[in-house]
Write an enzyme that holds these catalytic residues in place. Structure first.
Site, PDB file in Angstrom:
ATOM      1  N   SER A  71       2.849   5.209   3.571  1.00  0.00           N
ATOM      2  CA  SER A  71       2.902   6.978   4.309  1.00  0.00           C
ATOM      3  C   SER A  71       2.270   7.328   4.026  1.00  0.00           C
ATOM      4  O   SER A  71       2.304   8.943   4.313  1.00  0.00           O
ATOM      5  CB  SER A  71       4.043   7.051   3.043  1.00  0.00           C
ATOM      6  OG  SER A  71       6.170   6.470   3.134  1.00  0.00           O
ATOM      7  N   LYS A  74       1.794   9.749   6.848  1.00  0.00           N
ATOM      8  CA  LYS A  74       2.672  11.063   7.097  1.00  0.00           C
ATOM      9  C   LYS A  74       2.192  12.242   7.010  1.00  0.00           C
ATOM     10  O   LYS A  74       3.125  13.518   7.544  1.00  0.00           O
ATOM     11  CB  LYS A  74       4.243  10.608   6.632  1.00  0.00           C
ATOM     12  CG  LYS A  74       4.781   9.132   6.612  1.00  0.00           C
ATOM     13  CD  LYS A  74       5.984   9.452   5.702  1.00  0.00           C
ATOM     14  CE  LYS A  74       6.358   7.288   5.740  1.00  0.00           C
ATOM     15  NZ  LYS A  74       7.544   7.041   4.995  1.00  0.00           N
ATOM     16  N   TYR A 199       5.002   4.925  15.388  1.00  0.00           N
ATOM     17  CA  TYR A 199       5.078   5.378  13.681  1.00  0.00           C
ATOM     18  C   TYR A 199       4.569   4.012  12.720  1.00  0.00           C
ATOM     19  O   TYR A 199       3.573   4.813  12.069  1.00  0.00           O
ATOM     20  CB  TYR A 199       6.563   5.182  13.682  1.00  0.00           C
ATOM     21  CG  TYR A 199       6.983   4.992  11.563  1.00  0.00           C
ATOM     22  CD1 TYR A 199       6.622   6.410  10.676  1.00  0.00           C
ATOM     23  CD2 TYR A 199       7.634   4.567  11.303  1.00  0.00           C
ATOM     24  CE1 TYR A 199       7.442   6.243   9.668  1.00  0.00           C
ATOM     25  CE2 TYR A 199       7.565   3.626   9.920  1.00  0.00           C
ATOM     26  CZ  TYR A 199       7.311   4.801   8.818  1.00  0.00           C
ATOM     27  OH  TYR A 199       7.504   4.805   7.448  1.00  0.00           O
ATOM     28  N   TYR A 251       7.463   9.639  -4.061  1.00  0.00           N
ATOM     29  CA  TYR A 251       8.721   9.037  -3.926  1.00  0.00           C
ATOM     30  C   TYR A 251       9.178   9.804  -5.143  1.00  0.00           C
ATOM     31  O   TYR A 251       9.586  10.941  -5.325  1.00  0.00           O
ATOM     32  CB  TYR A 251       8.085   7.225  -4.302  1.00  0.00           C
ATOM     33  CG  TYR A 251       8.092   6.778  -3.036  1.00  0.00           C
ATOM     34  CD1 TYR A 251       7.600   7.061  -2.124  1.00  0.00           C
ATOM     35  CD2 TYR A 251       6.567   6.064  -3.388  1.00  0.00           C
ATOM     36  CE1 TYR A 251       7.175   6.092  -1.221  1.00  0.00           C
ATOM     37  CE2 TYR A 251       6.105   5.100  -2.231  1.00  0.00           C
ATOM     38  CZ  TYR A 251       5.860   5.616  -1.133  1.00  0.00           C
ATOM     39  OH  TYR A 251       5.539   5.048  -0.210  1.00  0.00           O
ATOM     40  N   VAL A 269       2.909   2.371   1.066  1.00  0.00           N
ATOM     41  CA  VAL A 269       3.495   1.121  -0.303  1.00  0.00           C
ATOM     42  C   VAL A 269       2.035   0.001  -0.654  1.00  0.00           C
ATOM     43  O   VAL A 269       2.872  -0.907  -0.979  1.00  0.00           O
ATOM     44  CB  VAL A 269       4.348   0.086   0.948  1.00  0.00           C
ATOM     45  CG1 VAL A 269       5.372   1.063   0.323  1.00  0.00           C
ATOM     46  CG2 VAL A 269       4.212   0.119   2.047  1.00  0.00           C
TER      47      VAL A 269
HETATM   48  N1  GLU Z   1       5.175   2.100   7.590  1.00  0.00           N
HETATM   49  C1  GLU Z   1       6.186   1.807   5.549  1.00  0.00           C
HETATM   50  C2  GLU Z   1       7.479   2.100   6.222  1.00  0.00           C
HETATM   51  O1  GLU Z   1       8.291   2.630   7.626  1.00  0.00           O
HETATM   52  C3  GLU Z   1       5.382   3.049   4.991  1.00  0.00           C
HETATM   53  C4  GLU Z   1       6.409   2.996   3.693  1.00  0.00           C
HETATM   54  C5  GLU Z   1       5.845   3.502   2.794  1.00  0.00           C
HETATM   55  O2  GLU Z   1       4.765   3.554   2.706  1.00  0.00           O
HETATM   56  O3  GLU Z   1       6.275   4.708   2.168  1.00  0.00           O
HETATM   57  O4  GLU Z   1       8.526   0.958   5.347  1.00  0.00           O
END
Ligand code: GLU
Length: 315
Positions: A71, A74, A199, A251, A269
């Site tokens: 994430s 992002k 993604y 989060y 994650v």
């Molecule tokens: N690639 C992970 C997913 O989409 C990213 C989640 C994350 O790091 O929060 O589940």
């Protein structure tokens, strides 16, 4: 707050000991396993790298360990989408508010109208942002993302970890559901598999704490790389990214981290955390064991203590 001296000398003295203390917190966490390949990460690992605007650094622990951005990526795909499309076009399709739900939740997509994702850092928002990256094929979009990330990391030869990518591609049914839901809502116009390949690929870009700190340093410099003086991101887009990092970067513990550490941050994650002290320092952390809120258990412990001791909070 302008910090002229990041006091790395002082940090170097206590960092190894503090890191070992924080490493104990890993025992209370769990390594993510919903992407099978991620479950291979060493649970007790903890590393940190801090880099200041003069190029001086301090590091400790497993800072040479490579891990996937997940994430954390992002933040930078959002910035690239803003640079490609401008604010209005991006926020027509993605909102600006925290959700209070899990990062992979579909709940609010059905509850609110128009059914656009609440923000660009939850999966629904980040998948939408992936579709907004310029490029006529998924390969071209992915290549542009990788090139942008490499530039932000000061020319580090970042690559996609193909095993993690495949592992997520094969098991990412919840993200597929989100994708099809977004098509149904008219938010996504492209093929779901194509968007997801972009993604999943940016989530699977592999980096070290040093790379994270280097990328964070550009954000700390309001978009200008302090080490090359090159302007890489318009200041306005750093302001937007920074605000999302404060309100939803950690989060559903973003409020708590803002209170305890007071720094813009984004976790993933795989246990990585990218954070920075504006005007002063870029910081990268990795600790794969995650706490109940999905953030690195040991990493959060170390960053909160460090920020309090160095009085870094922006608030
Ligand atoms: N690639 C992970 C997913 O989409 C990213 C989640 C994350 O790091 O929060 O589940």
């Amino acid at each position: 707050m302008i910090i002229e001296d990041a006091r790395l000398d002082e940090i170097r003295e206590f960092l190894p000991e503090w890191l070992e203390r924080s490493r104990q917190e890993a025992a209370a966490g769990e390594v993510a396993s919903y992407i099978p390949e991620l479950s291979k990460a060493p649970r007790e690992a903890l590393g940190i790298h801090l880099l200041d605007k003069h190029g001086d650094s301090a590091s400790a622990g497993d800072c040479g360990m490579a891990f996937t951005l997940q994430s954390i990526s992002k933040v930078f795909t959002l910035i690239l989408a803003l640079m490609d499309n401008g604010e209005d076009a991006v926020f027509e399709r993605v909102g600006m508010e925290p959700t209070g739900d899990n990062f992979n939740s579909m709940l609010k997509l059905e509850l609110v109208r128009p059914g656009i994702p609440f923000n660009p850092l939850i999966n629904a928002g980040a998948i939408t942002v992936s579709s907004l990256i310029r490029g006529s094929t998924p390969e071209e979009k992915s290549a542009r993302i990788l090139e942008f990330f490499r530039k932000l990391s000061g020319g580090s030869p970042l690559e996609v970890n193909e095993a993690v990518y495949r592992s997520e591609f094969e098991t990412g049914n919840l993200n597929r559901s989100i994708g099809y839901f977004l098509v149904e809502n008219g938010v996504l116009n492209d093929s779901v598999e194509d968007v997801l390949s972009v993604y999943f690929r940016h989530c699977s870009i592999e980096a070290t704490c040093r790379d994270l700190a280097r990328m964070a340093l550009v954000l700390a410099g309001d978009g200008t790389d302090p080490l090359s003086s090159e302007k890489l991101i318009p200041r306005r887009y750093v302001q937007i990214a920074k605000t999302f990092m404060i309100t939803c970067g950690m989060y559903n513990a973003s409020g708590e981290f803002a209170i305890k550490a007071g720094l813009p941050a984004k976790s993933g994650v795989s246990g990585g955390i990218l954070t920075f002290v504006p005007g002063a320092l870029g910081i990268g952390v990795v600790g794969p064991a995650l706490n109940a809120k999905g953030n690195s258990s040991a990493g959060v412990h170390l960053l909160e203590r460090l920020s309090q001791r160095m009085d870094w909070s922006l608030f």
